[in-house]
Write an enzyme that holds these catalytic residues in place. Structure first.
Site, PDB file in Angstrom:
ATOM      1  CB  CYS A 182       1.108  11.617 -15.633  1.00 21.76           C
ATOM      2  SG  CYS A 182       0.545  13.303 -15.301  1.00 21.76           S
ATOM      3  CD  GLU A 214      -4.276   7.528 -15.025  1.00 18.47           C
ATOM      4  OE1 GLU A 214      -4.864   7.264 -16.110  1.00 18.47           O
ATOM      5  OE2 GLU A 214      -3.082   7.852 -14.969  1.00 18.47           O
TER       6      GLU A 214
END
Length: 220
Positions: free
Chosen positions: A2, A106
């Site tokens: 992340c 992402e």
């Protein structure tokens, strides 16, 4: 993994109070459409017998560190090795935190090409991410890291790691339970999540505006 998160203008203090069961604050927060490592944001911790928000920098600096360089390598912490890493294992008992965001970004790799996606809960509610935090008195810093798990089969085509996502009813237990119970919550998220292609402009931390969340239009 992340590496970027976002908190849109729709994420209000009312949701912070309701989802995290906190009694403060009373004014709204500023949105951040491209939360990057070193950015400061409010993080929920257990303090003086209640849940409270504390501003923290993303990128954990261990309590024993003498410089801040290591923080760039500690934006994430793998759930599987928390008890093995000196930077994390001493935080497991009483330095757990919850990070409320609208979602995260992402990148899906296809050969040499990478495509940014915004990742949200399928029900549209904010995400609560499990994390650890640390005070470093020498550097006068308060920092945090986001815990990650293996990706679910549905998310694996995007990336093989996924932030540990908590439900609102789990937050109190995550912050206060013994580690043997709290650690058991760190599982791949069972709920639905949506990964929506967005502009790769989000890759530049200087870009921070609502249009980063606009879904890309498929071209025929």
């Amino acid at each position: 993994m992340c590496g970027r998160k976002y908190a849109s203008e729709e994420l209000t203090w009312a949701e912070y109070r309701e989802m995290l069961n906190i009694i403060q604050p009373t004014s709204n927060l500023q949105p951040n459409y491209n939360i990057a490592p070193t950015h400061v944001m409010p993080v929920c911790i257990w303090e003086s017998g209640r849940a409270a928000l504390k501003p923290m920098q993303w990128g954990l600096i261990p309590t024993w560190a003498k410089d801040a360089k290591r923080s760039y390598a500690m934006t994430n912490a793998r759930s599987e090795t928390l008890e093995e890493k000196p930077s994390f294992k001493n935080l497991l008992k009483s330095c757990r935190c919850a990070v409320l965001v609208s979602g995260f970004y992402e990148w899906r790799r296809d050969g040499k090409h990478k495509q940014a996606h915004k990742v949200e809960r399928g029900d549209g509610k904010p995400m609560i991410l499990a994390g650890l935090w640390a005070d470093n008195p020498v550097l006068e810093s308060t920092t945090y890291t986001v815990i990650t798990t293996d990706a679910t089969p549905a998310f694996a085509p995007i990336h093989n790691r996924l932030p540990a996502i908590l439900e609102p009813e789990q937050v109190h237990s995550w912050l206060t339970d013994q580690w043997s119970e709290a650690g058991a919550m760190l599982k791949p998220y069972a709920g639905a999540i949506d990964a929506i292609p967005v502009s790769n402009d989000v890759g530049n931390v200087r870009n921070n505006y609502p249009e980063l969340l606009r879904p890309m239009v498929a071209m025929d």
